[in-house]
Design a protein around this motif. Structure first.
Motif, PDB file in Angstrom:
ATOM      1  N   PHE A  62       0.660  -1.229  -0.022  1.00  0.00           N
ATOM      2  CA  PHE A  62      -0.167  -0.072   0.027  1.00  0.00           C
ATOM      3  C   PHE A  62       0.888   0.926  -0.063  1.00  0.00           C
ATOM      4  CE2 PHE A  62      -2.176   3.348   2.634  1.00  0.00           C
ATOM      5  CZ  PHE A  62      -3.174   3.496   1.629  1.00  0.00           C
ATOM      6  N   PHE A  63       1.794   1.520   0.948  1.00  0.00           N
ATOM      7  CA  PHE A  63       2.670   2.622   0.895  1.00  0.00           C
ATOM      8  C   PHE A  63       3.459   2.766  -0.212  1.00  0.00           C
ATOM      9  CE2 PHE A  63       1.486   2.282   5.508  1.00  0.00           C
ATOM     10  CZ  PHE A  63       0.817   3.497   5.775  1.00  0.00           C
ATOM     11  N   THR A  64       4.161   1.365  -0.856  1.00  0.00           N
ATOM     12  CA  THR A  64       4.465   1.576  -2.016  1.00  0.00           C
ATOM     13  C   THR A  64       3.940   2.275  -3.204  1.00  0.00           C
ATOM     14  OG1 THR A  64       6.166  -0.293  -1.488  1.00  0.00           O
ATOM     15  CG2 THR A  64       6.109   0.238  -3.816  1.00  0.00           C
ATOM     16  N   PHE A  65       2.666   1.816  -3.350  1.00  0.00           N
ATOM     17  CA  PHE A  65       1.889   2.395  -4.339  1.00  0.00           C
ATOM     18  C   PHE A  65       1.421   3.788  -4.131  1.00  0.00           C
ATOM     19  CE2 PHE A  65      -2.685   3.282  -5.598  1.00  0.00           C
ATOM     20  CZ  PHE A  65      -2.507   2.880  -6.904  1.00  0.00           C
ATOM     21  N   ILE A  66       1.391   4.209  -2.846  1.00  0.00           N
ATOM     22  CA  ILE A  66       1.090   5.536  -2.588  1.00  0.00           C
ATOM     23  C   ILE A  66       2.270   6.488  -2.868  1.00  0.00           C
ATOM     24  CG2 ILE A  66       0.756   7.326  -0.459  1.00  0.00           C
ATOM     25  CD1 ILE A  66      -1.724   5.839  -1.404  1.00  0.00           C
ATOM     26  N   PHE A  67       3.454   5.846  -2.656  1.00  0.00           N
ATOM     27  CA  PHE A  67       4.803   6.552  -3.033  1.00  0.00           C
ATOM     28  C   PHE A  67       4.891   6.592  -4.459  1.00  0.00           C
ATOM     29  CE2 PHE A  67       9.209   6.350  -4.314  1.00  0.00           C
ATOM     30  CZ  PHE A  67       9.804   7.524  -3.773  1.00  0.00           C
ATOM     31  N   VAL A  68       4.714   5.863  -5.217  1.00  0.00           N
ATOM     32  CA  VAL A  68       4.557   6.042  -6.931  1.00  0.00           C
ATOM     33  C   VAL A  68       3.528   6.739  -7.190  1.00  0.00           C
ATOM     34  CG1 VAL A  68       4.222   4.678  -9.057  1.00  0.00           C
ATOM     35  CG2 VAL A  68       5.627   3.692  -6.985  1.00  0.00           C
ATOM     36  N   LEU A  69       2.434   6.921  -6.675  1.00  0.00           N
ATOM     37  CA  LEU A  69       1.507   7.926  -7.017  1.00  0.00           C
ATOM     38  C   LEU A  69       1.877   9.410  -6.509  1.00  0.00           C
ATOM     39  CD1 LEU A  69      -2.014   6.285  -6.326  1.00  0.00           C
ATOM     40  CD2 LEU A  69      -1.095   6.667  -8.418  1.00  0.00           C
ATOM     41  N   ARG A  70       2.414   9.678  -5.534  1.00  0.00           N
ATOM     42  CA  ARG A  70       2.948  10.856  -5.350  1.00  0.00           C
ATOM     43  C   ARG A  70       4.083  11.382  -6.033  1.00  0.00           C
ATOM     44  NH1 ARG A  70       3.833  11.396   1.198  1.00  0.00           N
ATOM     45  NH2 ARG A  70       4.119  13.466   0.624  1.00  0.00           N
ATOM     46  N   ALA A  71       5.036  10.221  -6.375  1.00  0.00           N
ATOM     47  CA  ALA A  71       6.064  10.695  -7.292  1.00  0.00           C
ATOM     48  C   ALA A  71       5.388  10.992  -8.767  1.00  0.00           C
ATOM     49  CB  ALA A  71       6.971   9.427  -7.495  1.00  0.00           C
ATOM     50  N   LEU A  72       4.592  10.398  -9.279  1.00  0.00           N
ATOM     51  CA  LEU A  72       4.082  10.697 -10.446  1.00  0.00           C
ATOM     52  C   LEU A  72       3.164  12.046 -10.426  1.00  0.00           C
ATOM     53  CD1 LEU A  72       2.561   7.243 -11.608  1.00  0.00           C
ATOM     54  CD2 LEU A  72       4.262   8.720 -12.411  1.00  0.00           C
ATOM     55  N   LEU A  73       2.390  12.422  -9.477  1.00  0.00           N
ATOM     56  CA  LEU A  73       1.702  13.598  -9.158  1.00  0.00           C
ATOM     57  C   LEU A  73       2.725  14.561  -9.159  1.00  0.00           C
ATOM     58  CD1 LEU A  73      -0.898  15.005  -8.843  1.00  0.00           C
ATOM     59  CD2 LEU A  73      -0.599  14.585  -6.443  1.00  0.00           C
ATOM     60  N   PHE A  74       3.879  14.627  -8.367  1.00  0.00           N
ATOM     61  CA  PHE A  74       4.888  15.583  -8.494  1.00  0.00           C
ATOM     62  C   PHE A  74       5.291  15.648  -9.604  1.00  0.00           C
ATOM     63  CE2 PHE A  74       9.251  16.979  -7.503  1.00  0.00           C
ATOM     64  CZ  PHE A  74       8.955  18.035  -7.197  1.00  0.00           C
ATOM     65  N   GLY A  75       5.841  15.074 -10.367  1.00  0.00           N
ATOM     66  CA  GLY A  75       6.115  14.664 -12.094  1.00  0.00           C
ATOM     67  C   GLY A  75       5.505  15.708 -12.893  1.00  0.00           C
ATOM     68  N   VAL A  76       4.185  15.318 -12.601  1.00  0.00           N
ATOM     69  CA  VAL A  76       3.074  16.132 -13.463  1.00  0.00           C
ATOM     70  C   VAL A  76       3.074  17.615 -13.166  1.00  0.00           C
ATOM     71  CG1 VAL A  76       0.382  16.197 -13.805  1.00  0.00           C
ATOM     72  CG2 VAL A  76       1.683  14.084 -13.914  1.00  0.00           C
TER      73      VAL A  76
END
Length: 144
Positions: A62-76
């Motif tokens: 779960f926290f790995t998934f949240i980390f990846v989503l936050r990284a993608l959102l930061f990139g956008v």
């Protein structure tokens, strides 16, 4: 061929379960030895030690998934922010964000009120409070 190394998988799984339960059990024993007035002392349920090997992999995923989503959102955000600075000269986005925030907030408040009405039933009806004869307007009108 698929089951050729199944014994190593079983041993590794047992080792993981043992280490996870040992860490949780040790933390439980350290917590139990703390004084009652210690602010670090928590009230953990004893079955939490048994559930630790099951919940740890779920939390990691779960926290790995949240980390990846936050990284993608930061990139956008990094990509779109310069375009927003160059292209947007009017503060229409703030009006739009305000409308969206009010819409989401009203939906959340309605859902939470419904949940409270479903699950929270007061033991006895509260008596009606009488309105005070001293209002702010009456007090301020004397001085203004």
């Amino acid at each position: 061929m698929l089951l050729y190394h199944i014994n190593y998988l079983c041993y590794g799984s047992l080792l993981f379960v043992f280490l996870t339960a040992a860490c949780a059990g040790y933390a439980q024993s350290v917590n139990a030895r703390r004084a009652d007035d210690d602010p670090k002392k928590r009230d953990f349920h004893p079955l939490a030690v048994v559930l630790a090997p099951i919940t740890l992999p779920l939390f990691v995923v779960f926290f790995t998934f949240i980390f990846v989503l936050r990284a993608l959102l930061f990139g956008v955000f990094l990509i779109l922010f310069p375009f927003a600075l160059i292209g947007v000269r009017e503060p229409f986005i703030f009006r739009w964000l305000r409308r969206i925030a009010i819409y989401i907030g009203n939906r959340l408040l309605a859902a939470n009120t419904t949940l409270i009405k479903w699950f929270w039933k007061p033991r006895a009806a509260q008596p009606e409070t009488q309105k005070s004869p001293y209002t702010l307007e009456a007090l301020v009108s004397r001085f203004a």
